[in-house]
Design a protein around this motif. Sequence first.
Motif, PDB file in Angstrom:
ATOM      1  N   ILE A   7       0.867  -1.185   0.000  1.00 54.83           N
ATOM      2  CA  ILE A   7       0.000   0.000   0.000  1.00 54.83           C
ATOM      3  C   ILE A   7       0.898   1.228   0.000  1.00 54.83           C
ATOM      4  CG2 ILE A   7      -1.832   1.247   1.197  1.00 54.83           C
ATOM      5  CD1 ILE A   7      -2.450  -1.394   2.698  1.00 54.83           C
ATOM      6  N   GLY A   8       0.936   1.954  -1.123  1.00 57.41           N
ATOM      7  CA  GLY A   8       1.735   3.178  -1.212  1.00 57.41           C
ATOM      8  C   GLY A   8       2.982   2.981  -2.050  1.00 57.41           C
ATOM      9  N   ALA A   9       3.210   3.933  -2.967  1.00 60.35           N
ATOM     10  CA  ALA A   9       4.399   3.879  -3.818  1.00 60.35           C
ATOM     11  C   ALA A   9       5.376   4.981  -3.424  1.00 60.35           C
ATOM     12  CB  ALA A   9       4.003   4.001  -5.289  1.00 60.35           C
ATOM     13  N   GLY A  10       5.569   5.164  -2.091  1.00 55.83           N
ATOM     14  CA  GLY A  10       6.656   6.023  -1.611  1.00 55.83           C
ATOM     15  C   GLY A  10       7.971   5.299  -1.848  1.00 55.83           C
ATOM     16  N   ILE A  11       9.078   5.946  -1.488  1.00 49.62           N
ATOM     17  CA  ILE A  11      10.380   5.325  -1.778  1.00 49.62           C
ATOM     18  C   ILE A  11      10.511   3.967  -1.098  1.00 49.62           C
ATOM     19  CG2 ILE A  11      11.623   6.559   0.099  1.00 49.62           C
ATOM     20  CD1 ILE A  11      14.006   6.677  -1.907  1.00 49.62           C
ATOM     21  N   ALA A  12      10.002   3.846   0.142  1.00 50.82           N
ATOM     22  CA  ALA A  12      10.125   2.575   0.849  1.00 50.82           C
ATOM     23  C   ALA A  12       9.197   1.525   0.251  1.00 50.82           C
ATOM     24  CB  ALA A  12       9.830   2.759   2.337  1.00 50.82           C
ATOM     25  N   GLY A  13       8.001   1.951  -0.162  1.00 52.23           N
ATOM     26  CA  GLY A  13       7.059   1.005  -0.772  1.00 52.23           C
ATOM     27  C   GLY A  13       7.646   0.424  -2.045  1.00 52.23           C
ATOM     28  N   GLY A  37       6.366   7.813  -5.946  1.00 55.93           N
ATOM     29  CA  GLY A  37       7.372   8.666  -5.297  1.00 55.93           C
ATOM     30  C   GLY A  37       6.918   9.230  -3.963  1.00 55.93           C
ATOM     31  N   GLY A  38       5.590   9.358  -3.750  1.00 52.34           N
ATOM     32  CA  GLY A  38       5.097   9.916  -2.478  1.00 52.34           C
ATOM     33  C   GLY A  38       5.689  11.302  -2.244  1.00 52.34           C
ATOM     34  N   LYS A  39       6.403  11.465  -1.149  1.00 53.51           N
ATOM     35  CA  LYS A  39       6.962  12.778  -0.790  1.00 53.51           C
ATOM     36  C   LYS A  39       8.026  13.236  -1.790  1.00 53.51           C
ATOM     37  CE  LYS A  39       6.030  12.415   4.176  1.00 53.51           C
ATOM     38  NZ  LYS A  39       5.487  11.050   4.257  1.00 53.51           N
ATOM     39  N   LEU A  40       8.465  12.335  -2.652  1.00 53.73           N
ATOM     40  CA  LEU A  40       9.437  12.709  -3.690  1.00 53.73           C
ATOM     41  C   LEU A  40       8.744  13.270  -4.936  1.00 53.73           C
ATOM     42  CD1 LEU A  40      11.905   9.701  -3.539  1.00 53.73           C
ATOM     43  CD2 LEU A  40      12.596  12.085  -3.497  1.00 53.73           C
ATOM     44  N   GLY A  41       7.524  13.710  -4.765  1.00 54.72           N
ATOM     45  CA  GLY A  41       6.745  14.195  -5.910  1.00 54.72           C
ATOM     46  C   GLY A  41       7.280  15.500  -6.486  1.00 54.72           C
ATOM     47  N   GLU A  42       6.647  15.936  -7.576  1.00 53.48           N
ATOM     48  CA  GLU A  42       7.113  17.128  -8.285  1.00 53.48           C
ATOM     49  C   GLU A  42       5.992  18.161  -8.360  1.00 53.48           C
ATOM     50  OE1 GLU A  42      10.230  17.182 -11.573  1.00 53.48           O
ATOM     51  OE2 GLU A  42       8.344  16.850 -12.612  1.00 53.48           O
ATOM     52  N   GLU A 273     -12.717  -5.756  -3.905  1.00 49.68           N
ATOM     53  CA  GLU A 273     -11.888  -6.465  -2.931  1.00 49.68           C
ATOM     54  C   GLU A 273     -10.813  -7.240  -3.670  1.00 49.68           C
ATOM     55  OE1 GLU A 273     -14.150  -8.703  -0.109  1.00 49.68           O
ATOM     56  OE2 GLU A 273     -14.955  -6.863   0.798  1.00 49.68           O
ATOM     57  N   VAL A 274      -9.594  -7.214  -3.138  1.00 48.19           N
ATOM     58  CA  VAL A 274      -8.477  -7.927  -3.762  1.00 48.19           C
ATOM     59  C   VAL A 274      -7.928  -8.882  -2.713  1.00 48.19           C
ATOM     60  CG1 VAL A 274      -6.271  -7.644  -4.944  1.00 48.19           C
ATOM     61  CG2 VAL A 274      -7.892  -5.744  -4.905  1.00 48.19           C
ATOM     62  N   LEU A 275      -7.920 -10.165  -3.022  1.00 51.69           N
ATOM     63  CA  LEU A 275      -7.426 -11.132  -2.042  1.00 51.69           C
ATOM     64  C   LEU A 275      -5.974 -11.458  -2.332  1.00 51.69           C
ATOM     65  CD1 LEU A 275     -10.515 -13.484  -1.669  1.00 51.69           C
ATOM     66  CD2 LEU A 275      -9.837 -11.505  -0.285  1.00 51.69           C
ATOM     67  N   LEU A 276      -5.125 -11.339  -1.298  1.00 52.97           N
ATOM     68  CA  LEU A 276      -3.695 -11.614  -1.450  1.00 52.97           C
ATOM     69  C   LEU A 276      -3.215 -12.316  -0.184  1.00 52.97           C
ATOM     70  CD1 LEU A 276      -3.659  -8.131  -2.599  1.00 52.97           C
ATOM     71  CD2 LEU A 276      -2.126  -9.587  -3.891  1.00 52.97           C
ATOM     72  N   ASP A 277      -1.959 -12.765  -0.193  1.00 56.41           N
ATOM     73  CA  ASP A 277      -1.473 -13.540   0.947  1.00 56.41           C
ATOM     74  C   ASP A 277      -0.847 -12.689   2.049  1.00 56.41           C
ATOM     75  OD1 ASP A 277      -2.074 -16.039  -0.366  1.00 56.41           O
ATOM     76  OD2 ASP A 277      -0.436 -15.495  -1.725  1.00 56.41           O
ATOM     77  N   ARG A 278      -0.249 -11.561   1.674  1.00 61.77           N
ATOM     78  CA  ARG A 278       0.417 -10.712   2.662  1.00 61.77           C
ATOM     79  C   ARG A 278       0.228  -9.261   2.267  1.00 61.77           C
ATOM     80  NH1 ARG A 278       6.083 -14.095   2.480  1.00 61.77           N
ATOM     81  NH2 ARG A 278       5.069 -16.087   2.900  1.00 61.77           N
ATOM     82  N   VAL A 279       0.265  -8.393   3.266  1.00 68.37           N
ATOM     83  CA  VAL A 279       0.098  -6.961   2.991  1.00 68.37           C
ATOM     84  C   VAL A 279       1.252  -6.188   3.631  1.00 68.37           C
ATOM     85  CG1 VAL A 279      -1.368  -4.942   3.421  1.00 68.37           C
ATOM     86  CG2 VAL A 279      -2.425  -7.151   2.894  1.00 68.37           C
ATOM     87  N   VAL A 280       1.821  -5.269   2.839  1.00 69.07           N
ATOM     88  CA  VAL A 280       2.873  -4.392   3.357  1.00 69.07           C
ATOM     89  C   VAL A 280       2.327  -2.973   3.280  1.00 69.07           C
ATOM     90  CG1 VAL A 280       5.194  -3.468   2.950  1.00 69.07           C
ATOM     91  CG2 VAL A 280       4.697  -5.886   2.433  1.00 69.07           C
ATOM     92  N   SER A 281       2.311  -2.260   4.399  1.00 68.35           N
ATOM     93  CA  SER A 281       1.844  -0.876   4.337  1.00 68.35           C
ATOM     94  C   SER A 281       3.021   0.085   4.351  1.00 68.35           C
ATOM     95  CB  SER A 281       0.904  -0.556   5.499  1.00 68.35           C
ATOM     96  OG  SER A 281       0.520   0.809   5.381  1.00 68.35           O
ATOM     97  N   ASN A 282       3.072   0.911   3.297  1.00 65.63           N
ATOM     98  CA  ASN A 282       4.048   2.008   3.220  1.00 65.63           C
ATOM     99  C   ASN A 282       3.326   3.329   3.541  1.00 65.63           C
ATOM    100  OD1 ASN A 282       5.481   3.831   0.442  1.00 65.63           O
ATOM    101  ND2 ASN A 282       6.358   3.637   2.455  1.00 65.63           N
ATOM    102  N   MET A 283       2.055   3.193   3.850  1.00 60.93           N
ATOM    103  CA  MET A 283       1.254   4.358   4.237  1.00 60.93           C
ATOM    104  C   MET A 283       1.641   4.708   5.670  1.00 60.93           C
ATOM    105  SD  MET A 283      -2.823   3.935   4.439  1.00 60.93           S
ATOM    106  CE  MET A 283      -3.948   5.169   5.065  1.00 60.93           C
ATOM    107  N   CYS A 484      14.355   5.231   5.102  1.00 57.53           N
ATOM    108  CA  CYS A 484      13.189   4.595   4.461  1.00 57.53           C
ATOM    109  C   CYS A 484      13.650   3.395   3.629  1.00 57.53           C
ATOM    110  CB  CYS A 484      12.475   5.586   3.556  1.00 57.53           C
ATOM    111  SG  CYS A 484      11.549   6.818   4.472  1.00 57.53           S
ATOM    112  N   LEU A 485      14.776   3.573   2.917  1.00 52.45           N
ATOM    113  CA  LEU A 485      15.280   2.456   2.103  1.00 52.45           C
ATOM    114  C   LEU A 485      15.701   1.298   3.006  1.00 52.45           C
ATOM    115  CD1 LEU A 485      17.201   4.680  -0.425  1.00 52.45           C
ATOM    116  CD2 LEU A 485      15.378   3.087  -1.033  1.00 52.45           C
ATOM    117  N   LEU A 486      16.282   1.646   4.165  1.00 56.30           N
ATOM    118  CA  LEU A 486      16.655   0.581   5.103  1.00 56.30           C
ATOM    119  C   LEU A 486      15.426  -0.096   5.687  1.00 56.30           C
ATOM    120  CD1 LEU A 486      19.720   2.179   6.944  1.00 56.30           C
ATOM    121  CD2 LEU A 486      19.714   0.239   5.362  1.00 56.30           C
ATOM    122  N   SER A 487      14.353   0.684   5.888  1.00 54.35           N
ATOM    123  CA  SER A 487      13.140   0.073   6.464  1.00 54.35           C
ATOM    124  C   SER A 487      12.602  -1.012   5.529  1.00 54.35           C
ATOM    125  CB  SER A 487      12.065   1.131   6.731  1.00 54.35           C
ATOM    126  OG  SER A 487      11.372   1.462   5.548  1.00 54.35           O
ATOM    127  N   ALA A 488      12.744  -0.784   4.211  1.00 53.78           N
ATOM    128  CA  ALA A 488      12.262  -1.792   3.252  1.00 53.78           C
ATOM    129  C   ALA A 488      13.123  -3.046   3.350  1.00 53.78           C
ATOM    130  CB  ALA A 488      12.313  -1.225   1.840  1.00 53.78           C
TER     131      ALA A 488
END
Length: 507
Positions: A7-13, A37-42, A273-283, A484-488
């Motif tokens: 969830i979210g296409a920020g740098i970490a996502g 990009g999230g906060k890296l937007g233009e 609804e989208v069914l998946l096995d795992r969820v990662v939140s970058n939000m 953020c990159l390390l968090s990923a």
Amino acid sequence: APRIAVIGAGIAGMAAAIRLRLQGNHVEVFEAGATAGGKLGELVLGEYRFGIGPSLLTMPEYIDELFALAGEMPSEHFRYQRLDTVCRYAWEDGTRLDARADPQAFAHEVEQVLGVPAQRVLKTLAHGEEKYRLTGHTFLEKSLHSSDTWLTPEVGHALTRLHRLDLTRTLHQVHQRDLKEPHLVQLFDRFATYNGSNPYRAPGLLSMIAHFEHGAGAFVPEGGMPAIGRALFDLAERVGVIFHFNTAVAEILTHRDGRRPRAVGLRLQDEREVLLDRVVSNMDVFFTHQRLLPDAPAPTRVLAREKSTSALIFYWGVDRSFPELDVHNIFFSDDYAGEFEALEAGTLCDDPTIYVSISSRYDPSAAPEGGENWFVMINAPFATPEQDWPTLIERTRERVIDKLERMLGSEGSPAGLREAIVEECVFDPTTIEARTLSHLGALYGTSSNDRMAAFMRHPNYSRHIDGLYFCGGSVHPGGGLPLCLLSARIMTDVMARREPWPTHAPS
Ligand code: FAD
């Protein structure tokens, strides 16, 4: 292969999506906005282009690492240059100092301008580096919520050197002790703001941040900071990550099979609804719990932690050039302690420190010929309901322009900035919250004002819901692009340990 939603296409996502895809998972990214990009937007104003958020790039090797993981040559897709002068500092008393990245050159310049022995500066930088060597690997590159992190010779060694970490002194006290000269103390104190903290409260351990800028270096990416987001998006697409833009997630679906609930998919804002096995939140983790998991138990103490500072930003298209400025410029407040007292009180002081970053200096395409794109930022408190931003902006805008006219001009002759501003846009903490969906407009998640801050960030997984993971500036190890990159990276390691799955390269 597991199907994973990010969830979210920020740098970490994006970093998380790339890593997970390269392990052979099926990965889909759901992004509320129209671009990555999230906060890296233009932001585009007439003929001027601006990076919305970050302006300073440190530790670009964590970006390179992602290309290398995919078997690509980083420099073929993402290029950057090291800055020789990392920042040009100015004080109201006329003192000017160009901080060279190279520690020797910086120390020499400090000796020339401020009369402080070069050795004192070098010793302080070396001490910052020592703190990083003692703690960086454990605190910034690993999960703090796993016992293997603590049972290492490295932690044992750090414990024997605990007195070197300055945990019982504030950053300001450490700089007063070691540097003494007031201009220099202020210059080093400012590094606390690199993670939205207050040097008069944050622990002395944070003096390691100076080492990032003067040891590891400051960099500028070709094409400006938003190019980082674009490069990672292209890489993610090349390795087979699927992106859904303009697709806000409304709920994380869970299913209780036995004792604990498990994340099993997403409900999107359009009710699909989208069914998946795992969820990662970058939000932002606060909003993830508040909006996407309203009925699940939440880590209330962690979510209530003090936020980092926010910012008041003026994006100015300026129709002439100011040769006395460099890429990064600081105009210091005459009352630095007062500036942070005002921030703690939830407001702005009369004489804020002003940061002016001009990316058209290294990316001329960001401004029309002869002009410059000024990103002018002052520290601001995180948003509270009592603040009256229209009034604060009106007052502060005049003060900022007056200060710059005075400090860039000469006695009785202002620099001519006021008339040169031909395009303008202003972001305050509430705009930052609305635009970047970060709780209260905090730039770096929670503050690091407390020496226990590192332990109090949200972990990279959910303690209550299996199959739910977190990355990004609002969780461990904190905000700023490198972290953020390390968090990923940490999140991916944690997932592999908690839910092992044979990994292989994507076909
Ligand atoms: P974010 O960039 O916060 O992205 C999260 C994404 O999630 C967003 O794209 C958002 O649209 C999406 N999203 C949110 N909710 C949903 C939902 N319900 N459904 C789908 N998608 C959703 N760092 C530095 O290193 N150097 C700097 O100079 C610097 N300066 C900064 C200046 C400013 C003004 C700001 C705002 C930040 C600055 N930072 C700086 C910090 C840095 O920008 C952040 O730490 C980093 O970009 C955060 O990345 P992230 O991965 O946490 O995600």
